[in-house]
Design a protein around this motif. Sequence first.
Motif, PDB file in Angstrom:
ATOM      1  N   ILE A  70       3.754   7.416 -15.575  1.00 26.99           N
ATOM      2  CA  ILE A  70       4.591   6.248 -15.892  1.00 26.99           C
ATOM      3  C   ILE A  70       4.340   5.113 -14.896  1.00 26.99           C
ATOM      4  CG2 ILE A  70       6.972   5.382 -15.948  1.00 26.99           C
ATOM      5  CD1 ILE A  70       7.792   8.055 -17.166  1.00 26.99           C
ATOM      6  N   ALA A  71       4.279   5.469 -13.612  1.00 27.03           N
ATOM      7  CA  ALA A  71       4.055   4.462 -12.567  1.00 27.03           C
ATOM      8  C   ALA A  71       2.732   3.732 -12.782  1.00 27.03           C
ATOM      9  CB  ALA A  71       4.091   5.109 -11.193  1.00 27.03           C
ATOM     10  N   ASN A  72       1.677   4.483 -13.082  1.00 25.10           N
ATOM     11  CA  ASN A  72       0.362   3.867 -13.285  1.00 25.10           C
ATOM     12  C   ASN A  72       0.310   3.038 -14.572  1.00 25.10           C
ATOM     13  OD1 ASN A  72      -0.816   4.769 -10.924  1.00 25.10           O
ATOM     14  ND2 ASN A  72      -1.540   6.676 -11.822  1.00 25.10           N
ATOM     15  N   LYS A  73       1.024   3.468 -15.601  1.00 27.58           N
ATOM     16  CA  LYS A  73       1.057   2.713 -16.855  1.00 27.58           C
ATOM     17  C   LYS A  73       1.685   1.335 -16.634  1.00 27.58           C
ATOM     18  CE  LYS A  73       4.278   2.982 -20.052  1.00 27.58           C
ATOM     19  NZ  LYS A  73       5.191   3.412 -21.133  1.00 27.58           N
ATOM     20  N   ILE A  74       2.845   1.314 -15.962  1.00 31.91           N
ATOM     21  CA  ILE A  74       3.525   0.048 -15.685  1.00 31.91           C
ATOM     22  C   ILE A  74       2.661  -0.838 -14.794  1.00 31.91           C
ATOM     23  CG2 ILE A  74       5.559  -1.020 -14.621  1.00 31.91           C
ATOM     24  CD1 ILE A  74       6.209   0.420 -17.222  1.00 31.91           C
ATOM     25  N   SER A  75       2.047  -0.222 -13.791  1.00 34.53           N
ATOM     26  CA  SER A  75       1.192  -0.949 -12.854  1.00 34.53           C
ATOM     27  C   SER A  75       0.005  -1.598 -13.566  1.00 34.53           C
ATOM     28  CB  SER A  75       0.682   0.016 -11.772  1.00 34.53           C
ATOM     29  OG  SER A  75      -0.358  -0.572 -11.016  1.00 34.53           O
ATOM     30  N   ASN A  76      -0.711  -0.826 -14.349  1.00 32.49           N
ATOM     31  CA  ASN A  76      -1.923  -1.321 -15.025  1.00 32.49           C
ATOM     32  C   ASN A  76      -1.600  -2.373 -16.077  1.00 32.49           C
ATOM     33  OD1 ASN A  76      -3.545   0.408 -13.506  1.00 32.49           O
ATOM     34  ND2 ASN A  76      -3.411   2.070 -14.992  1.00 32.49           N
TER      35      ASN A  76
ATOM     36  N   VAL B 215       7.380  -2.812 -11.287  1.00 33.80           N
ATOM     37  CA  VAL B 215       8.581  -3.634 -11.073  1.00 33.80           C
ATOM     38  C   VAL B 215       9.777  -3.016 -11.785  1.00 33.80           C
ATOM     39  CG1 VAL B 215       9.596  -5.931 -11.277  1.00 33.80           C
ATOM     40  CG2 VAL B 215       7.117  -5.687 -11.029  1.00 33.80           C
ATOM     41  N   ILE B 216      10.903  -2.961 -11.065  1.00 23.56           N
ATOM     42  CA  ILE B 216      12.180  -2.591 -11.669  1.00 23.56           C
ATOM     43  C   ILE B 216      13.096  -3.801 -11.559  1.00 23.56           C
ATOM     44  CG2 ILE B 216      14.181  -1.055 -11.616  1.00 23.56           C
ATOM     45  CD1 ILE B 216      12.473   1.104 -10.426  1.00 23.56           C
ATOM     46  N   ALA B 217      13.613  -4.255 -12.693  1.00 26.38           N
ATOM     47  CA  ALA B 217      14.417  -5.487 -12.717  1.00 26.38           C
ATOM     48  C   ALA B 217      15.754  -5.266 -13.405  1.00 26.38           C
ATOM     49  CB  ALA B 217      13.653  -6.599 -13.420  1.00 26.38           C
ATOM     50  N   SER B 218      16.737  -6.070 -13.010  1.00 27.87           N
ATOM     51  CA  SER B 218      18.037  -6.062 -13.678  1.00 27.87           C
ATOM     52  C   SER B 218      17.900  -6.742 -15.035  1.00 27.87           C
ATOM     53  CB  SER B 218      19.067  -6.806 -12.833  1.00 27.87           C
ATOM     54  OG  SER B 218      18.692  -8.170 -12.699  1.00 27.87           O
TER      55      SER B 218
ATOM     56  N   ASN C  61       9.510  -1.399 -20.457  1.00 30.49           N
ATOM     57  CA  ASN C  61       8.878  -0.071 -20.421  1.00 30.49           C
ATOM     58  C   ASN C  61       7.373  -0.097 -20.683  1.00 30.49           C
ATOM     59  OD1 ASN C  61      11.338   1.179 -19.834  1.00 30.49           O
ATOM     60  ND2 ASN C  61      11.846   1.384 -22.002  1.00 30.49           N
ATOM     61  N   LYS C  62       6.805  -1.299 -20.779  1.00 31.76           N
ATOM     62  CA  LYS C  62       5.350  -1.417 -20.891  1.00 31.76           C
ATOM     63  C   LYS C  62       4.772  -2.090 -19.652  1.00 31.76           C
ATOM     64  CE  LYS C  62       1.576  -2.992 -23.845  1.00 31.76           C
ATOM     65  NZ  LYS C  62       1.188  -3.699 -25.103  1.00 31.76           N
ATOM     66  N   GLN C  63       5.302  -3.292 -19.321  1.00 33.66           N
ATOM     67  CA  GLN C  63       4.840  -4.002 -18.128  1.00 33.66           C
ATOM     68  C   GLN C  63       5.901  -4.067 -17.036  1.00 33.66           C
ATOM     69  OE1 GLN C  63       4.617  -6.694 -20.951  1.00 33.66           O
ATOM     70  NE2 GLN C  63       2.512  -6.288 -21.573  1.00 33.66           N
ATOM     71  N   ILE C  64       7.110  -3.664 -17.370  1.00 29.13           N
ATOM     72  CA  ILE C  64       8.229  -3.747 -16.427  1.00 29.13           C
ATOM     73  C   ILE C  64       9.284  -2.712 -16.820  1.00 29.13           C
ATOM     74  CG2 ILE C  64       9.446  -5.492 -17.801  1.00 29.13           C
ATOM     75  CD1 ILE C  64      10.298  -6.835 -15.177  1.00 29.13           C
ATOM     76  N   ILE C  65      10.055  -2.259 -15.833  1.00 29.31           N
ATOM     77  CA  ILE C  65      11.156  -1.329 -16.095  1.00 29.31           C
ATOM     78  C   ILE C  65      12.469  -2.080 -15.857  1.00 29.31           C
ATOM     79  CG2 ILE C  65      12.269   0.824 -15.366  1.00 29.31           C
ATOM     80  CD1 ILE C  65       9.504   1.783 -14.430  1.00 29.31           C
TER      81      ILE C  65
ATOM     82  N   LYS D 109       0.814  -1.217   0.000  1.00 28.63           N
ATOM     83  CA  LYS D 109       0.000   0.000   0.000  1.00 28.63           C
ATOM     84  C   LYS D 109       0.845   1.263   0.000  1.00 28.63           C
ATOM     85  CE  LYS D 109      -4.329  -1.702   1.955  1.00 28.63           C
ATOM     86  NZ  LYS D 109      -5.221  -1.740   3.148  1.00 28.63           N
ATOM     87  N   ASN D 110       2.010   1.222   0.608  1.00 28.42           N
ATOM     88  CA  ASN D 110       2.864   2.412   0.677  1.00 28.42           C
ATOM     89  C   ASN D 110       4.177   2.214  -0.079  1.00 28.42           C
ATOM     90  OD1 ASN D 110       1.396   2.465   3.712  1.00 28.42           O
ATOM     91  ND2 ASN D 110       1.394   4.379   2.570  1.00 28.42           N
ATOM     92  N   SER D 111       4.149   1.336  -1.076  1.00 25.89           N
ATOM     93  CA  SER D 111       5.375   1.061  -1.820  1.00 25.89           C
ATOM     94  C   SER D 111       5.452   1.848  -3.126  1.00 25.89           C
ATOM     95  CB  SER D 111       5.481  -0.435  -2.135  1.00 25.89           C
ATOM     96  OG  SER D 111       5.752  -1.178  -0.964  1.00 25.89           O
ATOM     97  N   ILE D 112       6.680   2.160  -3.499  1.00 25.43           N
ATOM     98  CA  ILE D 112       6.968   2.815  -4.778  1.00 25.43           C
ATOM     99  C   ILE D 112       7.048   1.760  -5.866  1.00 25.43           C
ATOM    100  CG2 ILE D 112       8.685   4.169  -6.064  1.00 25.43           C
ATOM    101  CD1 ILE D 112       9.676   4.964  -3.082  1.00 25.43           C
ATOM    102  N   CYS D 113       7.774   0.671  -5.547  1.00 25.78           N
ATOM    103  CA  CYS D 113       7.992  -0.390  -6.529  1.00 25.78           C
ATOM    104  C   CYS D 113       8.493  -1.652  -5.834  1.00 25.78           C
ATOM    105  CB  CYS D 113       9.015   0.042  -7.591  1.00 25.78           C
ATOM    106  SG  CYS D 113      10.660   0.376  -6.901  1.00 25.78           S
ATOM    107  N   GLY D 114       8.464  -2.737  -6.567  1.00 22.08           N
ATOM    108  CA  GLY D 114       9.123  -3.969  -6.156  1.00 22.08           C
ATOM    109  C   GLY D 114      10.370  -4.111  -7.009  1.00 22.08           C
ATOM    110  N   ILE D 115      11.457  -4.567  -6.427  1.00 24.74           N
ATOM    111  CA  ILE D 115      12.695  -4.684  -7.205  1.00 24.74           C
ATOM    112  C   ILE D 115      13.139  -6.142  -7.333  1.00 24.74           C
ATOM    113  CG2 ILE D 115      13.515  -2.354  -6.674  1.00 24.74           C
ATOM    114  CD1 ILE D 115      15.500  -3.698  -4.679  1.00 24.74           C
TER     115      ILE D 115
END
Length: 387
Positions: free
Chosen positions: A357-363, A317-320, A332-336, A288-294
């Motif tokens: 951008i955050a909402n686009k990746i999330s949705n 999600v931000i991934a290596s 850049n559509k479903q994941i960064i 609920k209070n997160s920016i992203c999952g890594i």
Amino acid sequence: MRKILIVSSKNLSSRPLEGAQKRILDIAKFLSKKNKVDIAFIGEDSTTKKNHLNFFNQIIVFNINFLSRIINTFFSALKLKPFQNGYFFSKKMSIFVSKNQEKYDVIIFHLLRSAQYLPNDFHGIKILEMTDLGSANYEQIIKEISILNPFKYLYIMEKILLRLYEKKISNLFDKVVFISDKEIHVAKQIIENEKIFTITSAFKTEKKIFKHKKNNYKILFVGNINYFPNKLACYNFARTIMPILKENYPSIEFNIVGKINFLDKFFLSRFQSVKVHGPLNNIEKIIKNSICGICNLKVATGLQMKIFTYLSYGLPVIASQKSFPKNILIKNKQIIVYKDSKDLVSLINKLIKNKKIANKISNNGFRLLKIKFNSSKVYGNYLKIPR
């Protein structure tokens, strides 16, 4: 209706479940709709009245004490077999599978170390649920460990033993199942091509919790922290990334969820703004209070379940590049996806500041999971394996 036995070295009665446990149980649950499915696994207790196992026809649990594990590991090494074969060997389980094999039309062996329980004279369908290539994983781990670290040489030995065993044992099966195509090019060098079968995992979408807010101050990492690649990722983020982020965002927190030993929990908690929760059945409050999952892994094989855990809640999600499932998700559509530490910091900043951008990746991520990864679509592929 076929009679199926699943043989696993994982303790499937423990909660919360890890990625490999979830996968084999999801497969079993799907197969149980039209087949009778029994499960035999290595566990720490004989309790079988577990709600998450109630779809099995029969549950058989085998215990291994610590002394037996050490002795068996030693003898496994002497026989030039992987250490993990010895560590997860149960003579009672071996006898059970051998004595009861004629009852089953299909036996699925979960993970490479369970392949040692394959009876020589079983005439039904033999499936090795390999998931990913263990030797490829160890090869990456070796590169990340200093030559001064004595564990490096144990990993080198295990990698050699694993590669020999992968080649020897895999071709005894009718099909060898991988979770993704990531290591298939390597697998084809040691396993007959017609035996290789790729079946990804199904993922249940949870309630979409993520909302971009100004008071989002948590960065989430989910995984078994006792697993070396996850441990390395958490220490790297706590040590190198968090101090940079703290300069601009004093309230930011790095939240770690998953199995962890006492020492790592102690040392990671000593880093500024790092919260170590241990295993949790419910992570909604954190999300609920997160920016992203890594998923900042430097060592990654197969499919990283943590990525899909984040997506199931609509969390960006931000991934290596190592952990990015490029044949499944679109960058850049479903994941960064980030290139290096500097890029990782920059992308976290972008998610914090840019709601669009955050909402686009999330949705996009949440929608894809809901449509493409339901169990009937994914595990229906098991029904295509020849009878």
